[in-house]
Scaffold this active site. Structure first.
Site, PDB file in Angstrom:
ATOM      1  N   ARG A 123     -29.108  26.556  20.681  1.00 32.32           N
ATOM      2  CA  ARG A 123     -29.128  27.977  20.321  1.00 32.32           C
ATOM      3  C   ARG A 123     -30.498  28.635  20.261  1.00 32.32           C
ATOM      4  NH1 ARG A 123     -25.289  29.425  15.457  1.00 32.32           N
ATOM      5  NH2 ARG A 123     -26.857  28.271  14.306  1.00 32.32           N
ATOM      6  N   ASP A 124     -31.580  27.916  20.562  1.00 31.52           N
ATOM      7  CA  ASP A 124     -32.895  28.564  20.535  1.00 31.52           C
ATOM      8  C   ASP A 124     -33.815  27.982  21.606  1.00 31.52           C
ATOM      9  OD1 ASP A 124     -34.704  30.471  19.636  1.00 31.52           O
ATOM     10  OD2 ASP A 124     -35.517  29.182  18.065  1.00 31.52           O
ATOM     11  N   ILE A 125     -33.286  27.868  22.814  1.00 30.54           N
ATOM     12  CA  ILE A 125     -34.106  27.372  23.919  1.00 30.54           C
ATOM     13  C   ILE A 125     -35.015  28.503  24.373  1.00 30.54           C
ATOM     14  CG2 ILE A 125     -34.067  26.516  26.296  1.00 30.54           C
ATOM     15  CD1 ILE A 125     -31.393  25.168  25.560  1.00 30.54           C
TER      16      ILE A 125
END
Length: 193
Positions: free
Chosen positions: A53-55
């Protein structure tokens, strides 16, 4: 249960490399995407599924570059990770970094294809040096027109960052098969049309 184990990796992030003026060739971008897709395929195959969820560029590290290889690739910062146990793989909290966050995460939902969107935006940033917020959009959809990239890679990136989930690659494995296929023909894979 779920345990998060952390260790220090002495390696620069993609963000810091870009800030220092590093340029990435198309071959390097493909190799990087391939390695991250392998990591995502592993995470998405876990039971329960793990969605990062935070690439983004600051959460990907490179080390041990040698010869023609980009080196070892690390995906870090699992602080926003979502573990999904439902069959729909849905989640209901909004996290991520503006510009790299897919539209469905703004609605509080993340699925494995959400990580693909973020990876696509990361690769585009590496190719252009432009933050996703500065990219050209038509009707809410980013246009991938990067002259130094082949049409094939541009088409692949466009599919990675489709606003609509049903138009995006369905899994890291499917995206990886398309990326590394010898003939580059998306029509050979039903999911890639």
């Amino acid at each position: 249960g779920f345990a998060l184990v952390q260790t220090y990796i002495d390696a620069p992030s993609l963000e810091s490399l870009i800030q220092e003026g590093r340029k990435f060739s198309e071959n390097e971008l493909v190799e990087l995407a391939d390695k991250i897709l392998s990591i995502l395929d592993y995470l998405h195959r876990q039971n329960p599924i793990i969605i990062h969820r935070d690439i983004k560029p600051s959460n990907i590290l490179l080390t041990n570059r040698s010869g023609n290889s980009i080196g070892e690739v690390y995906l870090v910062d699992f602080g926003c990770v979502q573990i999904s146990t439902s069959k729909e793989y849905g989640t209901f909290s909004v996290v991520g970094t503006y510009g790299y966050i897919p539209p469905e995460q703004f609605g509080g939902q993340a699925v494995p294809a959400s990580d693909l969107y973020s990876l696509g935006m990361t690769i585009i940033y590496l190719a252009t040096g432009l933050h996703p917020a500065d990219l050209f959009q038509v009707n809410g959809q980013y246009k991938v027109e990067i002259s130094q990239l082949s049409k094939r890679l541009q088409k692949w990136l466009e599919k990675m960052i489709k606003s609509s989930l049903d138009q995006r690659f369905s899994s890291a494995q499917v995206a990886q098969v398309s990326l590394i296929s010898n003939n580059g023909c998306l029509s050979n894979y039903p999911d890639l049309k």
